[in-house]
Design an enzyme around this catalytic site. Structure first.
Site, PDB file in Angstrom:
ATOM      1  N   ASP A 134       9.015  -3.332  -5.267  1.00  0.00           N
ATOM      2  CA  ASP A 134      10.058  -4.212  -4.741  1.00  0.00           C
ATOM      3  C   ASP A 134      11.365  -3.449  -4.575  1.00  0.00           C
ATOM      4  OD1 ASP A 134       8.314  -6.381  -4.770  1.00  0.00           O
ATOM      5  OD2 ASP A 134       8.839  -6.896  -6.840  1.00  0.00           O
TER       6      ASP A 134
ATOM      7  N   HIS B 291       6.165  -1.150   0.139  1.00  0.00           N
ATOM      8  CA  HIS B 291       6.656  -2.482  -0.214  1.00  0.00           C
ATOM      9  C   HIS B 291       5.544  -3.412  -0.685  1.00  0.00           C
ATOM     10  CE1 HIS B 291       9.835  -5.238  -0.639  1.00  0.00           C
ATOM     11  NE2 HIS B 291      10.521  -4.924   0.435  1.00  0.00           N
TER      12      HIS B 291
END
Length: 422
Positions: free
Chosen positions: A398, A394
């Site tokens: 995204d 992450h």
């Protein structure tokens, strides 16, 4: 006599130490020149170490699981004098010079004869062991039964015999029904003894790598359902007409689809150097392929997977999986992947949350195919469905990117003819 200290040589660029995963000799064994003495594991591969001289092993570097630094002593061998001149063996200094000339990197140390060993009483057996041995002497049983009971830690005095002596069947019954409960115990314990297993070799590497990945990378996983009915039909037709070509599983099609879609999602085919703060987006797809072996999980790499068709991918999958399982994979075949795919095959599972192969930023996991009724307009039809999982870093990827990418994969896998279109 002279002693040779064989030091662990440089076995790979950037390797500072290696782990002992197997000894093939022990102190007191005689070894011959070029005989395999140990297996050493680095981050890349397992390397077989061979003795450069013949002689008797007098020292070993450590136990299985220990780390040995490059250049440190691995094994010490006591060599014989010159057999061609038994009446005038060369002086220790001469032996040292000869061996150093013939065996670079091997340290020699002259040794004076050691005094004769003095016999000393060994340690007294532990009370439990002594009691068990005493109980074995008080019952009638064959040597094989006694040895088996000893190995299992069973007190033979507690075992009921059907005849005049304890036999294997009596021992089996005792083990089956439990101590002190006879042959018809209704609630015998099924508990088994605890077994400590040292975490070494490949299992330790896996543990370290997975811990580092989960500790450093903030994972998230996205799962979507894909209708692979058309793809399964195409796969069946291709296999029915494959000729001499390899049989196609689902995996080559998934890899082909991954390669087709990655150019539009370059953030996924990447490696993250978190210390330098640099993400390298790769133009080529070096596909890591998680493979289960007897030693644990390995990740052989399909180089330039973007240039291979499904048949070529199938051949590479088979070749690399076999090389990994038999321990014949080369170092360069086990490193350098840019993205990884992991599949449990027929075990499948409804959904998986795979762990990223650090320093990559994404890993993709197809799950098992199930057949279920689905609505198509007002009709109910049979469809073959497969969940597809993707775990991402992450810090780099995204959630929107991951979801959009899986939708692009879904389009190709649900319309498989597009895989063969230019």
């Amino acid at each position: 006599m002279a002693r040779f200290t064989f030091r662990l040589p440089d076995i790979g660029e950037g390797i500072a130490e290696a782990e002992i995963v197997a000894w093939h000799v022990k102190v007191g064994d005689r070894v011959e020149e070029d005989q395999q003495v140990a297996d050493m594991m680095t981050d890349k591969a397992t390397v077989e170490m061979e003795s450069p001289v013949s002689g008797v092993v007098v020292e070993l570097a450590g136990e299985v699981g220990d780390q040995v630094a490059i250049g440190a002593a691995l094994i010490v061998v006591e060599i014989d004098g010159d057999a061609a001149e038994p009446e005038a063996a060369p002086a220790p200094e001469a032996v040292e010079e000869q061996v150093e000339a013939e065996t670079p990197g091997v340290e020699t140390v002259a040794e004076t004869p050691a005094p004769a060993p003095v016999a000393t009483p060994g340690p007294a057996p532990e009370p439990a062991v002594a009691a068990l041995a005493a109980s074995h002497r008080d019952v009638l049983a064959s040597p094989a039964v006694r040895q088996r009971a000893k190995d299992l830690g069973v007190d033979l005095s507690q075992v009921k015999a059907e005849g005049d002596r304890i036999r294997h069947a009596d021992l089996d019954a005792f083990l089956r029904y439990g101590s002190g409960q006879g042959y018809h115990a209704p609630h015998a314990s099924r508990a088994r003894a605890d077994v400590p297993v040292k975490v070494i070799g490949m299992r330790r590497r896996i543990a370290e790598n997975m811990a580092a990945s989960k500790r450093a990378i903030p994972h998230f996983t996205y799962v979507d359902e894909i209708d692979v009915t058309a793809l399964e039909e195409m796969r069946g037709d291709l296999n029915a007409n494959r000729g001499e070509r390899p049989k196609l599983t689902m995996l080559p099609f998934v890899i082909a689809a991954i390669c087709r879609t990655l150019p539009d999602f370059p953030m996924l085919n990447a490696r993250y150097d978190d210390e330098a703060g640099v993400v390298t987006r790769h133009g080529r797809v070096h596909m890591g392929m998680a493979t289960q072996t007897d030693a644990g999980l390995m990740v052989p790499v399909i180089r330039d997977a973007q240039d291979l068709n499904v048949w070529q991918l199938a051949s590479e999958i088979t070749r690399l999986a076999e090389a990994a399982r038999t321990g014949k994979a080369k170092v360069e075949e086990l490193s350098g992947s840019t993205i990884t795919v992991t599949s449990l095959g027929p075990l499948g599972g409804i959904a998986t949350t795979p762990v990223i192969n650090k320093p990559e930023v994404a890993i993709i996991g197809p799950n098992k195919i199930v057949e279920r009724p689905v609505f198509v307009g007002d009709d109910i039809v049979r469809a073959k469905l497969m969940n597809l999982s993707i775990s991402c870093d992450h810090r780099v990827v995204d959630g929107w990117d991951a979801a959009s990418y899986v939708q692009a994969l879904r389009k190709l896998l649900e319309t498989p003819v597009l895989l063969f279109a230019d």
